[in-house]
Design a protein around this motif. Structure first.
Motif, short mmCIF file in Angstrom:
data_model
loop_
_atom_site.label_atom_id
_atom_site.label_comp_id
_atom_site.label_asym_id
_atom_site.label_seq_id
_atom_site.Cartn_x
_atom_site.Cartn_y
_atom_site.Cartn_z
N VAL A 207 0.88 -1.17 0.16
CA VAL A 207 0.05 -0.01 -0.03
C VAL A 207 0.91 1.27 0.01
CG1 VAL A 207 -1.77 1.43 1.41
CG2 VAL A 207 -1.88 -1.18 1.10
N ALA A 208 1.93 1.05 0.83
CA ALA A 208 2.73 2.40 0.69
C ALA A 208 3.59 2.75 -0.32
CB ALA A 208 3.75 2.32 1.86
N GLY A 209 3.77 1.61 -0.89
CA GLY A 209 4.78 1.69 -2.30
C GLY A 209 3.75 2.30 -3.53
N MET A 210 2.64 1.72 -3.42
CA MET A 210 1.59 2.28 -4.34
C MET A 210 1.26 3.56 -4.13
SD MET A 210 -0.64 -0.93 -5.58
CE MET A 210 -0.98 -1.64 -4.06
N LEU A 211 0.95 4.14 -2.91
CA LEU A 211 0.78 5.55 -2.73
C LEU A 211 1.94 6.47 -3.08
CD1 LEU A 211 -1.01 5.27 0.96
CD2 LEU A 211 -2.08 6.10 -1.53
N VAL A 212 3.16 5.93 -2.69
CA VAL A 212 4.24 6.69 -3.15
C VAL A 212 4.46 6.98 -4.53
CG1 VAL A 212 6.83 6.88 -3.16
CG2 VAL A 212 5.42 6.46 -1.05
N LEU A 213 4.12 6.01 -5.50
CA LEU A 213 4.17 5.91 -6.80
C LEU A 213 2.96 6.85 -7.27
CD1 LEU A 213 5.25 2.33 -7.70
CD2 LEU A 213 6.48 4.37 -7.96
N TYR A 223 -6.27 0.36 -9.61
CA TYR A 223 -6.05 -1.06 -9.70
C TYR A 223 -6.84 -1.83 -8.50
CZ TYR A 223 -2.38 -0.36 -13.27
OH TYR A 223 -1.98 0.17 -14.50
N PRO A 224 -7.38 -2.62 -8.60
CA PRO A 224 -8.30 -3.32 -7.42
C PRO A 224 -7.22 -3.94 -6.24
CG PRO A 224 -9.08 -4.36 -9.56
CD PRO A 224 -7.82 -3.43 -9.88
N ILE A 225 -5.93 -4.42 -6.67
CA ILE A 225 -5.15 -5.10 -5.80
C ILE A 225 -4.78 -3.88 -4.69
CG2 ILE A 225 -3.03 -4.11 -7.07
CD1 ILE A 225 -3.53 -7.52 -5.08
N PHE A 226 -4.87 -2.72 -4.89
CA PHE A 226 -4.60 -1.66 -4.11
C PHE A 226 -5.60 -1.76 -2.81
CE2 PHE A 226 -5.53 2.52 -2.12
CZ PHE A 226 -4.27 2.65 -1.63
N TYR A 227 -6.75 -1.82 -3.20
CA TYR A 227 -7.69 -1.92 -2.20
C TYR A 227 -7.94 -3.41 -1.59
CZ TYR A 227 -9.13 2.10 -4.65
OH TYR A 227 -8.99 3.58 -5.34
#
Length: 391
Positions: A207-213, A223-227
């Motif tokens: 979650v942190a990595g996708m938020l930073v990106l 992307y659904p994988i985030f949720y």
């Protein structure tokens, strides 16, 4: 795993490691300071006659703000550094809490035990600092790009699926023995916490990595994988807090801190190695030195928490001053900072009134019939409410 992108070992990799490490250290320090401030607020209210609730004091809110900032720094650190490098850094909070507890909260030991405990705590701090240096220096340097596509590839990969399958079996067995067989041992409860924690750190990093990106311009929130990862993160955190709360009702907090750090860190390192493949490009020397640093931290945390004294909550009590003859004057002790309540010593007691179980009961004097017929007057009390003394 094929198709997963990694950053090369170079300036960017070491820079990201440094950023993540510094953020984790800073976050753990803030959390330790906040806990000490909130504890100071509770102790101050308990030792005075202040009728306010703890959440109405400025010190408690100051501690809460520092807690939020510290946890935010820890959260962001997972996006920069490998999971195996961030998880052991929780030892920083143990060292900081030990120092703050001794200085800021004025926690003291008995003179006879001071040297022994001081030496063990000092040795524990040295081992923890040395271990932190070792695993931070020899930790993994490869970073997986935390895009949604990479995370999905890892989720459906057979190493992670096998790991999750074995973890579910272990969790169900431990939960069965804990709930059905009343196996409420500390290791059983904290193993449940550690198993949940291994899933938590995986989801937190994702979650942190996708938020930073996403903040950097590469949107990942569609992307659904985030949720999915976010829901798993919240769920496992809630259940972890539940099991930890149950453990605190049964065992000493120092013992919980030590065992939980060792188990949670071990499972977090294994989870990072399986899901994010953090040790795939490391040589044997680096892995051995990293493990040596972790073992040094484990031993250091054990020595630091080994002799932590459990604090007793102060309760008002009453003693009887017999210096006035047979008509003693009760004294009410209601200030925890200036009075120490007598221990119960394993027998029934109320304040200074102790029932010595080894002493035979005294024989009551025999009264004649005339003495039994005399009823004392209510006005003949040996003392009135005005005679009560406060310490």
């Amino acid at each position: 795993m094929a198709g997963v992108e990694y950053t090369a070992v170079g300036g960017d990799s070491y820079t990201e490691n440094l950023i993540g490490t510094l953020l984790a250290i800073f976050g753990n320090l803030l959390v330790s300071i906040s806990v000490s401030i909130q504890k100071y607020s509770h102790v101050t209210l308990a030792g005075t006659k202040d009728p306010r609730a703890f959440y109405r004091t400025k010190t408690w809110w100051c501690g809460l703000v520092l807690t939020v900032l510290g946890e935010a720094a820890n959260f962001v650190s997972y996006a920069f550094a490998p999971l195996s490098l961030i998880a052991p850094l929780n030892a920083v909070s143990v060292i900081a809490s030990s120092i703050l507890g001794f200085i800021f909260l004025r926690e003291k030991w008995k003179p006879k035990e001071f040297l022994k405990r001081y030496v063990l705590s000092f040795l524990g701090c040295i081992l923890t600092v040395a271990g932190t240096y070792l695993f931070a220096t020899f930790g993994p340097n490869y970073h997986q790009k935390l895009t949604a596509e990479n995370i999905v590839k890892q989720v459906v990969g057979w190493p992670f699926l096998l790991y999750v399958f074995l973890e579910i079996i272990a969790f169900c067995l431990l939960l069965y023995f804990y709930k059905q067989r009343n196996a409420n041992h500390l290791v059983v409860i904290l193993l449940l916490v550690a198993l949940l924690g291994s899933v938590t750190v995986i989801t937190v990093k994702a979650v942190a990595g996708m938020l930073v990106l996403s903040v950097q311009g590469t949107m990942q929130l569609n992307y659904p994988i985030f949720y999915v990862m976010f829901v798993c993160m919240v769920t496992t955190v809630v259940f972890q807090a539940t099991f930890l709360s149950q453990a605190t009702h049964l065992y000493d907090s120092s013992m919980i801190a030590c065992v939980n750090y060792i188990l949670s860190t071990s499972f977090a390192i294994v989870a990072g190695a399986i899901f994010y493949l953090e040790f795939n490009h490391e040589d044997i020397l680096h892995i051995c030195m990293f493990l040596l640093g972790c073992l040094s931290c484990f031993l250091g945390v054990f020595l630091i928490t080994k002799n932590r004294k459990r604090l007793k909550t102060f309760e008002p009590y009453v003693t009887m001053d017999m210096s006035q003859g047979n008509e003693g004057i009760p004294t009410i002790h209601d200030k925890g900072w200036r009075a120490v309540q007598p221990d119960y010593n394993g027998s029934f007691s109320y304040g200074a009134l102790v029932n010595n179980d080894s002493v035979a009961p005294a024989t009551l004097p025999e009264l004649d019939h005339d003495q039994l017929a005399v009823t004392p007057s209510p006005t003949a009390a040996p003392y009135s409410s005005a005679d009560l003394k406060n310490d």
